[in-house]
Design an enzyme around this catalytic site. Structure first.
Site, mmCIF file in Angstrom:
data_model
loop_
_atom_site.group_PDB
_atom_site.id
_atom_site.type_symbol
_atom_site.label_atom_id
_atom_site.label_comp_id
_atom_site.label_asym_id
_atom_site.label_seq_id
_atom_site.Cartn_x
_atom_site.Cartn_y
_atom_site.Cartn_z
ATOM 1 N N LYS A 120 0.828 -1.217 0.000
ATOM 2 C CA LYS A 120 0.000 0.000 0.000
ATOM 3 C C LYS A 120 0.863 1.268 0.000
ATOM 4 O O LYS A 120 0.636 2.177 -0.791
ATOM 5 C CB LYS A 120 -0.903 0.047 1.250
ATOM 6 C CG LYS A 120 -1.891 -1.101 1.357
ATOM 7 C CD LYS A 120 -2.824 -0.926 2.541
ATOM 8 C CE LYS A 120 -2.166 -1.047 3.904
ATOM 9 N NZ LYS A 120 -1.675 -2.393 4.241
ATOM 10 N N ARG A 157 -9.062 1.987 8.761
ATOM 11 C CA ARG A 157 -8.779 0.595 9.095
ATOM 12 C C ARG A 157 -9.902 -0.005 9.937
ATOM 13 O O ARG A 157 -9.821 -1.174 10.300
ATOM 14 C CB ARG A 157 -7.476 0.503 9.879
ATOM 15 C CG ARG A 157 -6.253 0.184 9.006
ATOM 16 C CD ARG A 157 -5.034 0.179 9.908
ATOM 17 N NE ARG A 157 -3.949 -0.619 9.428
ATOM 18 C CZ ARG A 157 -2.806 -0.123 8.961
ATOM 19 N NH1 ARG A 157 -2.642 1.164 8.853
ATOM 20 N NH2 ARG A 157 -1.837 -0.928 8.603
ATOM 21 N N ARG A 195 11.412 -6.735 4.840
ATOM 22 C CA ARG A 195 11.436 -5.296 4.580
ATOM 23 C C ARG A 195 12.467 -4.584 5.463
ATOM 24 O O ARG A 195 12.612 -4.880 6.632
ATOM 25 C CB ARG A 195 10.044 -4.722 4.855
ATOM 26 C CG ARG A 195 9.999 -3.208 4.859
ATOM 27 C CD ARG A 195 8.626 -2.673 4.629
ATOM 28 N NE ARG A 195 7.693 -2.960 5.710
ATOM 29 C CZ ARG A 195 6.413 -2.610 5.668
ATOM 30 N NH1 ARG A 195 5.919 -2.012 4.600
ATOM 31 N NH2 ARG A 195 5.614 -2.877 6.680
ATOM 32 N N ARG A 213 11.497 -2.394 10.830
ATOM 33 C CA ARG A 213 10.443 -1.842 11.688
ATOM 34 C C ARG A 213 10.143 -2.850 12.800
ATOM 35 O O ARG A 213 10.034 -4.045 12.543
ATOM 36 C CB ARG A 213 9.179 -1.596 10.861
ATOM 37 C CG ARG A 213 9.213 -0.304 10.095
ATOM 38 C CD ARG A 213 8.057 -0.149 9.149
ATOM 39 N NE ARG A 213 6.759 -0.538 9.682
ATOM 40 C CZ ARG A 213 5.610 -0.384 9.032
ATOM 41 N NH1 ARG A 213 5.595 0.150 7.831
ATOM 42 N NH2 ARG A 213 4.473 -0.771 9.565
ATOM 43 N N ARG A 234 -0.617 -8.424 13.340
ATOM 44 C CA ARG A 234 -1.191 -7.400 12.449
ATOM 45 C C ARG A 234 -2.168 -8.023 11.457
ATOM 46 O O ARG A 234 -3.170 -7.422 11.093
ATOM 47 C CB ARG A 234 -0.061 -6.656 11.715
ATOM 48 C CG ARG A 234 0.702 -5.736 12.648
ATOM 49 C CD ARG A 234 2.022 -5.322 12.057
ATOM 50 N NE ARG A 234 1.900 -4.430 10.920
ATOM 51 C CZ ARG A 234 2.862 -4.217 10.035
ATOM 52 N NH1 ARG A 234 4.016 -4.840 10.161
ATOM 53 N NH2 ARG A 234 2.676 -3.397 9.035
HETATM 54 P P1 AMP Z 1 1.292 0.970 8.654
HETATM 55 O O1 AMP Z 1 2.527 1.769 8.433
HETATM 56 O O2 AMP Z 1 0.135 1.461 7.833
HETATM 57 O O3 AMP Z 1 1.514 -0.510 8.510
HETATM 58 O O4 AMP Z 1 0.860 1.203 10.195
HETATM 59 C C1 AMP Z 1 1.726 0.854 11.259
HETATM 60 C C2 AMP Z 1 0.951 0.844 12.580
HETATM 61 O O5 AMP Z 1 0.422 2.144 12.840
HETATM 62 C C3 AMP Z 1 -0.268 -0.080 12.622
HETATM 63 O O6 AMP Z 1 0.072 -1.424 12.904
HETATM 64 C C4 AMP Z 1 -1.083 0.576 13.741
HETATM 65 O O7 AMP Z 1 -0.543 0.287 15.012
HETATM 66 C C5 AMP Z 1 -0.870 2.059 13.453
HETATM 67 N N1 AMP Z 1 -1.881 2.555 12.477
HETATM 68 C C6 AMP Z 1 -1.667 2.945 11.195
HETATM 69 N N2 AMP Z 1 -2.816 3.319 10.598
HETATM 70 C C7 AMP Z 1 -3.798 3.143 11.532
HETATM 71 C C8 AMP Z 1 -5.201 3.330 11.522
HETATM 72 N N3 AMP Z 1 -5.859 3.771 10.444
HETATM 73 N N4 AMP Z 1 -5.883 3.025 12.655
HETATM 74 C C9 AMP Z 1 -5.253 2.611 13.778
HETATM 75 N N5 AMP Z 1 -3.935 2.397 13.848
HETATM 76 C C10 AMP Z 1 -3.194 2.656 12.738
#
Ligand code: AMP
Length: 216
Positions: free
Chosen positions: A13, A88, A127, A160, A171
């Site tokens: 994404k 989400r 990654r 990460r 996740r």
């Molecule tokens: P990402 O970089 O999109 O994979 O997001 C990393 C982490 O940030 C996720 O595992 C959540 O802990 C938090 N996070 C990102 N986007 C959201 C969202 N829309 N709602 C809640 N937590 C989020």
């Protein structure tokens, strides 16, 4: 034009949203990127978000809706926006609808990037990210020229915390439970565009741009 990109963790994404930003001038809004920056800057939001992020859980809706709401309101009205990793949850999707309606806008498409679980886990655990400029690498598919260093800026690469195998699995569970229902939510609104997430970045990009009717 407002576009949401959905898909399991590791579907690409962020990579695809960044390409839309570079190639078509979209404003790229990613709560994950904004939260990681907040953690790095040592802000109050960062401190609140960190424990959720490190364990693969979702940060509470209220914080995310406020974070993204502020960015949407600051954006120029005619700017194309790509939402990456937002919404989400169902309450976030409702909130996005209200925030856009308040600006006299709507959502044009919700892209669902489809990828088999094993492939997504493989992508996540390999990654690596540049600590300095945020560029993404992969140990198997896109290794840097010099081990551990960014090709673009020479910064150190790191994994990460939430890409470890155990957290990646958590996740996925969160994704199935909280986020996958959004496919039905946007499906009933006739907004879903399915895009095959397999293959290399350019291939997926081409499919995505075609689905959105963007010039090739
Ligand atoms: P990402 O970089 O999109 O994979 O997001 C990393 C982490 O940030 C996720 O595992 C959540 O802990 C938090 N996070 C990102 N986007 C959201 C969202 N829309 N709602 C809640 N937590 C989020």
């Amino acid at each position: 034009m407002n576009v949401v990109i959905m898909g399991p963790p590791g579907a690409g994404k962020g990579t695809q949203a960044k390409r839309l930003a570079d190639r078509f001038g979209f404003l790229h809004l990613s709560p994950g990127d904004l939260l990681r920056q907040a953690v790095k800057d040592g802000t109050e939001l960062g401190a609140k978000a960190k424990t959720y992020m490190d364990s693969g859980r979702l940060v509470p809706d209220r914080l995310i809706i406020e974070l993204i709401g502020n960015r949407i309101r600051e954006a120029q009205p005619d700017r194309r926006v790509v939402f990456d990793g937002f919404p989400r949850t169902l309450p976030q999707a409702d909130a996005l609808g209200v925030m856009l309606a308040d600006l006299g806008q709507g959502l044009d498409a919700a892209v669902n990037v489809v990828l088999p679980d094993e492939e997504a886990i493989r992508r996540l655990t390999g990654r690596r990210v540049c600590r300095k400029c945020g560029a993404n690498y992969h140990l198997a598919f896109k290794a840097p020229a010099k081990e551990g260093l960014c090709d673009l800026c020479g910064g150190p690469l790191y994994q990460r915390t939430d890409d470890s195998e155990a957290t990646a699995k958590a996740r996925f569970e969160v994704y199935r439970r909280e986020t996958e229902p959004l496919i039905g939510y946007y499906g009933t609104r006739k907004l879903v565009q399915e895009v095959d997430g397999r293959g290399d970045v350019e291939e997926v990009s081409r499919r995505l741009e075609q689905a959105l009717g963007l010039p090739g």
